[in-house]
Design a protein around this motif. Structure first.
Motif, mmCIF file in Angstrom:
data_model
loop_
_atom_site.group_PDB
_atom_site.id
_atom_site.type_symbol
_atom_site.label_atom_id
_atom_site.label_comp_id
_atom_site.label_asym_id
_atom_site.label_seq_id
_atom_site.Cartn_x
_atom_site.Cartn_y
_atom_site.Cartn_z
ATOM 1 N N TYR A 39 -16.621 21.723 26.001
ATOM 2 C CA TYR A 39 -16.353 22.884 25.140
ATOM 3 C C TYR A 39 -15.395 23.842 25.823
ATOM 4 C CZ TYR A 39 -20.140 21.253 22.154
ATOM 5 O OH TYR A 39 -20.923 20.500 21.305
ATOM 6 N N VAL A 40 -15.565 24.027 27.131
ATOM 7 C CA VAL A 40 -14.668 24.898 27.886
ATOM 8 C C VAL A 40 -13.254 24.316 27.904
ATOM 9 C CG1 VAL A 40 -14.148 25.813 30.190
ATOM 10 C CG2 VAL A 40 -16.494 25.854 29.325
ATOM 11 N N THR A 41 -13.150 22.998 28.100
ATOM 12 C CA THR A 41 -11.841 22.326 28.143
ATOM 13 C C THR A 41 -11.093 22.504 26.829
ATOM 14 O OG1 THR A 41 -12.727 20.670 29.674
ATOM 15 C CG2 THR A 41 -10.665 20.131 28.535
ATOM 16 N N VAL A 42 -11.772 22.232 25.727
ATOM 17 C CA VAL A 42 -11.140 22.370 24.408
ATOM 18 C C VAL A 42 -10.829 23.835 24.132
ATOM 19 C CG1 VAL A 42 -11.419 21.994 21.926
ATOM 20 C CG2 VAL A 42 -12.287 20.295 23.540
ATOM 21 N N ALA A 43 -11.708 24.738 24.547
ATOM 22 C CA ALA A 43 -11.483 26.171 24.338
ATOM 23 C C ALA A 43 -10.211 26.632 25.036
ATOM 24 C CB ALA A 43 -12.684 26.963 24.852
ATOM 25 N N ILE A 44 -10.016 26.217 26.281
ATOM 26 C CA ILE A 44 -8.828 26.608 27.041
ATOM 27 C C ILE A 44 -7.568 26.046 26.392
ATOM 28 C CG2 ILE A 44 -7.626 26.318 29.253
ATOM 29 C CD1 ILE A 44 -10.410 26.384 30.593
ATOM 30 N N PHE A 45 -7.643 24.790 25.948
ATOM 31 C CA PHE A 45 -6.485 24.180 25.287
ATOM 32 C C PHE A 45 -6.135 24.945 24.013
ATOM 33 C CE2 PHE A 45 -4.500 21.166 22.369
ATOM 34 C CZ PHE A 45 -3.458 20.689 23.161
ATOM 35 N N CYS A 46 -7.144 25.303 23.206
ATOM 36 C CA CYS A 46 -6.910 26.053 21.968
ATOM 37 C C CYS A 46 -6.282 27.416 22.265
ATOM 38 C CB CYS A 46 -8.220 26.260 21.204
ATOM 39 S SG CYS A 46 -8.862 24.779 20.400
#
Length: 487
Positions: A39-46
């Motif tokens: 979730y953190v990985t996708v959040a940073i990418f977004c």
């Protein structure tokens, strides 16, 4: 077409989603789960992608209904895709198609699931599933309008494209303040439900996720039996709030500012409650012999009527086992849906009122050919454009519905399964009947059928036309023509 403003809006939507994805990551840390990393990985990418898309504000911030519809449709597609990535990357939903189906179902507040064992998911996944309901219930673009000043444009076009119902107006002169008022009411009602469920003895995590599902009228449960195992008094709390979230939020605005008489005069709200009481009475009498007590029959009848008409989709028992008359009432409620301007789905009560009044007017014209009478709602004449758009909506709805039933029928499943599966997705309800019933799931459908149902969920939540405009050639030829001029 003003493509720069569309890009700018999509960038802000991604930034909002990026920030929201940190919430399930926090839940993961609280429960000492490893899934939060995804979730953190996708959040940073977004956040990074959103920053790049909003780094350069558009020179021309004027946009019309066409741009509003396209921005809305693309926003929901982007939200769903990036929202599905944590499910897929963590391996909790190993199929990207299934992860996308589950996430679209969440954001569109449908609540149709492909999962056999919901309780096997991590806490952060359960939280994110339910939280997508809360985000999608009021709409992410309404939230965007509430916090970000977009100067120089017709902002009501964004709200009209995303808000459920035949017409959307301003509660106050500025759309930004209207959006804030809607979210304040929405947030306050959600918190009130959480508090009442906690007082009733429900665990905190259950109370929060249940309230998210109720507020957004979504219906993702955190237990395999949905709401069967919860005590009757908790079922009644949820029943009341499901019905309340299906009311036009204009009524709450009027009540909030002391205009009680105006709130009570809303014709759609009166009809909405009349339909609910009538349906509860019919089902109560029909299932009375099958229940142990009168109170149990009333509880189940009220819960399922509230759940289906508001398109929430929770189930307090397997209503697929009910008598045919009760199941027929529920199927009819699937199509009626909640009020316009609520978080509920379906065709909407107001559209059915307009349809019935149009039929009566047409019959009167046969009897009195020279009479000229206007259709009225709340004592005010309804403009011809609204009547025309309502009729067009019904026709478009039936075309998409029929085509979808035909498309999924090639799998060879029975008619009731296919019919109610499409009805449950295009009306954003969740459970249907037979193989799509409350104790079943949508995992057994083929990938093709799942994408058909994904389209139906998005079309139903966005009131058909904002999504359909993406398939109109003129929307893209205009964009290409402008790019050629720039070159």
């Amino acid at each position: 077409m003003n493509s720069s403003i569309i890009r700018f809006i999509l960038g802000h939507v991604l930034r909002i989603e990026g920030m929201l994805l940190f919430l399930p990551a926090f839940i993961s840390g609280f429960y000492h789960e490893n899934e939060g990393l995804y979730y953190v990985t996708v959040a940073i990418f977004c956040l990074l992608l959103g920053f790049l898309m909003t780094r350069k504000p558009p020179q021309n911030q004027v946009f019309y209904l066409k741009e509003g519809c396209i921005a809305t449709a693309l926003s929901w597609i982007l939200l769903s895709f990036f929202g599905a990535l944590p499910f897929y990357l963590s391996g909790e939903i190993p199929s990207l198609t299934d992860a996308l189906f589950e996430t679209v179902s969440g954001f569109t507040t449908t609540g149709a699931s492909i999962l056999d064992n919901v309780e096997a998911l991590s806490y952060c996944a359960l939280f994110w599933r339910s939280f997508t309901h809360w985000i999608g219930g009021m709409g992410v673009l309404v939230f965007l309008l509430a916090i970000i000043p977009l100067s120089g444009g017709s902002h009501i076009n964004l709200m009209r494209a995303e808000s459920p119902g035949p017409s959307v107006g301003k509660l106050v002169p500025k759309i930004r303040y209207t959006a804030r008022i809607l979210y304040i009411i929405y947030f306050a009602m959600t918190v009130l439900e959480i508090v009442l469920l906690l007082i009733g003895g429900m665990p905190l995590f259950d109370a929060v996720t249940t309230s998210f599902g109720t507020a957004g009228t979504g219906g993702f449960g955190i237990k395999n039996d949905s709401f069967v195992s919860y005590a009757p008094h908790l079922q009644w709390i949820v029943t009341i709030f499901m019905i309340l979230f299906g009311v036009n939020f204009n009524a709450y605005y009027l009540l909030l500012f002391g205009k009680i008489k105006n709130a009570l005069s809303l014709e759609e709200v009166r009809v909405y409650f009349l339909v609910i009481l009538s349906a509860i009475g019919l089902i109560f009498l029909n299932i009375l012999d099958a229940c142990a007590t009168t109170f149990e029959a009333l509880t189940h009848a009220a819960f399922q009527v509230g759940s289906i008409i508001t398109t929430t989709g929770y189930s307090s028992m397997d209503f697929n086992l009910w008598p045919q008359a009760s199941k027929s009432v529920l199927v009819l409620l699937m199509f009626i849906g909640a009020c316009a301007g609520s978080t509920g789905g379906g065709i909407k009560v107001s559209r059915f009122i307009l349809l019935i009044k149009t039929i009566i007017k047409e019959l009167n014209s046969y009897i009195h050919p020279k009479s000229v009478k206007k259709i009225k709602m709340e004592g005010k004449p309804v403009e011809h454009d609204i009547v025309r758009s309502t009729n067009v909506y019904f026709i478009t709805f039936m075309v998409i519905f029929s085509a979808s039933v035909l498309a999924v029928s090639f799998e060879g499943k029975d008619l009731i399964t296919n019919f109610t599966a499409v009805a449950a997705t295009i009306n954003n309800i969740g459970p249907g009947l037979e193989l799509a019933g409350p104790t079943q799931n949508f995992g057994h459908f083929s990938a093709f059928s799942k994408y058909v149902l994904i389209f139906d969920m998005l079309a139903g939540r966005l009131e058909l036309f904002p999504l359909l405009i993406l398939f109109h050639p003129a929307a893209w030829t205009d964009l290409l023509a402008k790019r050629r001029k720039k070159r």
